[in-house]
Structures are given as structure tokens and as C-alpha cells.
Design an enzyme around this catalytic site. Sequence first.
Site, PDB file in Angstrom:
ATOM      1  N   SER A  57       1.978  14.455  44.796  1.00 14.03           N
ATOM      2  CA  SER A  57       2.617  13.896  43.612  1.00 14.03           C
ATOM      3  C   SER A  57       1.695  14.028  42.409  1.00 14.03           C
ATOM      4  O   SER A  57       0.489  13.763  42.504  1.00 14.03           O
ATOM      5  CB  SER A  57       2.942  12.418  43.837  1.00 14.03           C
ATOM      6  N   ASP A 105       8.413   6.642  46.628  1.00 15.27           N
ATOM      7  CA  ASP A 105       7.561   7.824  46.732  1.00 15.27           C
ATOM      8  C   ASP A 105       7.626   8.472  48.115  1.00 15.27           C
ATOM      9  O   ASP A 105       7.015   9.498  48.351  1.00 15.27           O
ATOM     10  CB  ASP A 105       6.107   7.437  46.403  1.00 15.27           C
ATOM     11  N   GLN A 109      10.048  12.345  39.552  1.00 14.11           N
ATOM     12  CA  GLN A 109       8.690  12.689  39.985  1.00 14.11           C
ATOM     13  C   GLN A 109       8.489  14.191  39.879  1.00 14.11           C
ATOM     14  O   GLN A 109       9.393  14.964  40.184  1.00 14.11           O
ATOM     15  CB  GLN A 109       8.463  12.229  41.424  1.00 14.11           C
TER      16      GLN A 109
END
Length: 291
Positions: free
Chosen positions: A232, A208, A282
Amino acid sequence: MSVPLRGQAAVDQLLDVLDLKQIDAATFQGESPQVGAQRVFGGQVAGQALVAAGRTVEPDRLVHSLHGYFVRAGDPTVPIDFHVESIRDGRSFSVRRCTAQQHGRAIFLMSASFQVTEEGLDHFGPAPVVPAPEDVPTMADWLERYPDRAAAFAASPQAVDVRYINSPGWVPPGDRDPAIHQRVWMRINGTLPDDPLIHACALTYASDLSLLDSVLSIHGEVWGPGGVIGASLDHALWLHRPFRADEWFLYDQTSPSAGGGRGLAVGRMFTRDGKHIASAVQEGLLRRIGG
């Protein structure tokens, strides 16, 4: 200015963050490092959720995929409660659903699937040809070039050694040339225990760190003043082959689409010898500052 933890000390702190307290058979509790952040880092809560789910599964079943949604910003000053629901335990697969909560409200939802080791068809595409991690700038090299950015990293523990092959997303506006691919060498900056679940959780944490950079990279955009703010929205990760997160892996990232205030990023992870170990996808919320 506080000195950030580095190397094994930072890795040990990350291991402490991932070492959840077990409340009962299906409930766990985790803490966040007290580094002054306004919200919990998404990779942290995803990694902790995977720890919680993995602790309810037989150790011979290894995680092969996870899918998570970031519902609310996490509060780093209070513990996070993780509630695990057992969806299925079959002969080969186990499926778990985990909800992370604070203040009685969900902040993160995750489903994860675990599988016993099996033999089968095996193939993967070639890794990109890039310079070795020793031949690209370190984070210290980038911060020496942009000392005004050093304060943003001063309080955060540096558990992951991140080496950008092209420009980071946090350089000043105008200093980033557009690029279709965002490519980064990464490794946990110390030694992890041999437990495959810990390596999977550490990789989840690291996955991430830079993925949404690839959406900005295509446009030569940057994070922060004069650029873009973001968060996110969801995160998916597939683990294809055994690996160690404390050894170098190449994170090859790109963005197939952006629109409607959202951007989609796709990443592939390769070992130094070219094995494709994981894939990530993502979607993030992206807004121009002042727009």
C-alpha cells in the site's frame, strides 16, 4: 504450527493493539501483535493513528474522513510512537495530523477530520445484489480447498471474518477468473465496545485487508509466487453514516486504473440493509515476481 486466535479472543487482541499508551497530551505509543510478520500490517498502523488522533478530540466529534501515506515498512518488533498535531478546532470540525515513527523515522502520515453530528441532505446509491454472508464460503472453506495456503494464515489472529463472494487474491495462479468487482462480506469477529471511535478504527483496520485485490481481480492475477507482490502506498477513507464494525458489511471493490507499477482501488461499504456507510480509495505498488 501455532493455532491462530479466533473469534472474541482475536477481537480482544485487536482491541489491545488499538489501546495505545498515552505518553503526553499529544504523544501515544502502540505495539504490534507478535505473529512473525516481517512488517506491520498497514491497516493496523492506520487504525492506531486514528486512535491517537481521536483521543485528542472532544468525544462528540466523530471522524468522517482520513487520508494516510505509508512511508516505510513498519517493524513489528518495536513500539510505534504516534505524534498528534492539532491543526484546527472550529465550531463544527476538528482536524488532526498524526505521524507514526519508529527508529526516529516516519513510517506513516495521516490527516483526519472530525465533525459534530449535523442534519442535512441525505442520499446514497443502491448496494449490489449479492448472496448473503451465510451463503458464501468462509475462510475455513477456502483453506480446505487450498490446504497449502493454510500456513500463511496459521500465525495471524483472525479478528475479522472475511467471506469472499468471488475468489481471494491468494489462490494459486490460474485459479482466479478475471472479474471487474472484488466483493467481500466482512465483520469484526466478536463484540466491540459501543465507542464510535473504536468502530471507526476497526473499520479502518479491515478496509486495508482486501482492497488491492480488486486491481489484480480485473486481470485474474494473484498474490505471491507466479503472480504479483505489492504494498500500500496511500489510503483514504470516508465515513458517511453510523455503523457497527462487528455487524456484517459488504465491501464492493473495483479498480478504475493501473499503470506505471501502481494500481488504484476504490471500495464502497454497505450494511446488510443496503445503507452506504463508508468509501475507501487506495493506491498500491504492484510488481510481477521475477519481473
